[in-house]
Design a protein around this motif. Structure first.
Motif, PDB file in Angstrom:
ATOM      1  N   LYS A  24      34.986  38.170  51.649  1.00  0.00           N
ATOM      2  CA  LYS A  24      33.943  37.376  50.998  1.00  0.00           C
ATOM      3  C   LYS A  24      34.507  36.239  50.142  1.00  0.00           C
ATOM      4  O   LYS A  24      33.762  35.414  49.640  1.00  0.00           O
ATOM      5  CB  LYS A  24      33.059  38.279  50.141  1.00  0.00           C
ATOM      6  CG  LYS A  24      32.241  39.275  50.957  1.00  0.00           C
ATOM      7  CD  LYS A  24      31.463  40.221  50.063  1.00  0.00           C
ATOM      8  CE  LYS A  24      30.627  41.188  50.867  1.00  0.00           C
ATOM      9  NZ  LYS A  24      29.544  40.559  51.630  1.00  0.00           N
ATOM     10  N   ALA A  25      35.821  36.187  49.968  1.00  0.00           N
ATOM     11  CA  ALA A  25      36.444  35.244  49.033  1.00  0.00           C
ATOM     12  C   ALA A  25      37.101  34.065  49.739  1.00  0.00           C
ATOM     13  O   ALA A  25      37.642  34.196  50.832  1.00  0.00           O
ATOM     14  CB  ALA A  25      37.484  35.968  48.193  1.00  0.00           C
ATOM     15  N   ASP A  26      37.086  32.920  49.037  1.00  0.00           N
ATOM     16  CA  ASP A  26      37.829  31.736  49.467  1.00  0.00           C
ATOM     17  C   ASP A  26      39.151  31.632  48.718  1.00  0.00           C
ATOM     18  O   ASP A  26      40.051  30.914  49.137  1.00  0.00           O
ATOM     19  CB  ASP A  26      37.017  30.469  49.176  1.00  0.00           C
ATOM     20  CG  ASP A  26      35.681  30.471  49.886  1.00  0.00           C
ATOM     21  OD1 ASP A  26      35.642  30.747  51.098  1.00  0.00           O
ATOM     22  OD2 ASP A  26      34.655  30.205  49.220  1.00  0.00           O
ATOM     23  N   ALA A  27      39.238  32.305  47.574  1.00  0.00           N
ATOM     24  CA  ALA A  27      40.414  32.247  46.716  1.00  0.00           C
ATOM     25  C   ALA A  27      40.446  33.518  45.877  1.00  0.00           C
ATOM     26  O   ALA A  27      39.434  34.215  45.766  1.00  0.00           O
ATOM     27  CB  ALA A  27      40.338  31.027  45.807  1.00  0.00           C
ATOM     28  N   VAL A  28      41.614  33.799  45.273  1.00  0.00           N
ATOM     29  CA  VAL A  28      41.792  35.027  44.501  1.00  0.00           C
ATOM     30  C   VAL A  28      42.437  34.714  43.152  1.00  0.00           C
ATOM     31  O   VAL A  28      43.397  33.941  43.089  1.00  0.00           O
ATOM     32  CB  VAL A  28      42.681  36.042  45.267  1.00  0.00           C
ATOM     33  CG1 VAL A  28      42.986  37.271  44.416  1.00  0.00           C
ATOM     34  CG2 VAL A  28      42.029  36.438  46.585  1.00  0.00           C
ATOM     35  N   VAL A  29      41.902  35.343  42.109  1.00  0.00           N
ATOM     36  CA  VAL A  29      42.514  35.298  40.783  1.00  0.00           C
ATOM     37  C   VAL A  29      42.775  36.730  40.353  1.00  0.00           C
ATOM     38  O   VAL A  29      41.896  37.586  40.459  1.00  0.00           O
ATOM     39  CB  VAL A  29      41.599  34.605  39.747  1.00  0.00           C
ATOM     40  CG1 VAL A  29      42.167  34.737  38.337  1.00  0.00           C
ATOM     41  CG2 VAL A  29      41.424  33.134  40.108  1.00  0.00           C
TER      42      VAL A  29
END
Length: 179
Positions: free
Chosen positions: A93-98
């Motif tokens: 579901k993510a485009d990027a991760v933090v």
């Protein structure tokens, strides 16, 4: 952008909650969506509150044994069977991760996305938000892995270490061409 945030569900000191809240508010104001573990406790709640109160959307992925702690009022909430499925759904579901401060679960999530990147299975940008120097030791370990040949790609292509929330979001937006 859908930003997956891996972080603790524990109640933490202000030195950790304040920067997390700042990052969440930047996300919400920027029109981004929080993809997170779905809990309405601890640091997870702080971040969800900050995103939602500033206009961002919430997409939660809980897990059956934690479903009682899931946040009511999220824009979307999915319940996974187990932790492996939860991680898979979060990343899908993510485009990027933090990666924010957290315990063993957060570390597990962080190393999984980095392993996927290392082997070319994802190109999603990954940021470790090094609040109050929390990840200094991990940064040093990654540098040693790189120096001694344990990483087949440069560390800088796997992860960006941000010391401040604004730098974390700026890196993600730049990486995704949203600047």
């Amino acid at each position: 952008m859908n930003i997956c945030v891996f972080l603790s569900a524990n109640d933490l000191a202000d030195r950790y909650t304040r920067p997390a809240r700042e990052f969440a508010e930047l996300m919400g104001k920027g029109g981004h969506t929080l993809v997170w573990g779905g809990s309405d406790t601890g640091l997870m709640k702080v971040v969800a509150d900050g995103v939602q109160e500033t206009g961002g959307r919430l997409v939660g992925v809980s897990v059956e044994f934690l479903a009682a702690k899931a946040r009511a009022g999220a824009d979307e909430m999915v319940t996974a069977r187990d932790l492996a499925e939860r991680k898979r759904l979060l990343l899908e579901k993510a485009d990027a991760v933090v990666v924010m401060v957290g315990g063993t679960g957060t570390l597990d999530e962080a190393t999984e996305i980095l392993e996927l990147k290392k082997h070319g299975h994802t190109d999603k940008p990954v940021v470790l938000l090094n609040t109050a120097g929390f990840y200094d030791g991990l940064k040093e370990q990654f540098r040693r892995m790189e120096a001694e040949g344990f990483l087949p790609v440069p560390l800088s292509s796997l992860v960006f270490f941000a010391e401040e929330p604004v730098a974390a979001l700026a890196y993600l937006e730049e990486s995704r061409g949203e600047v």
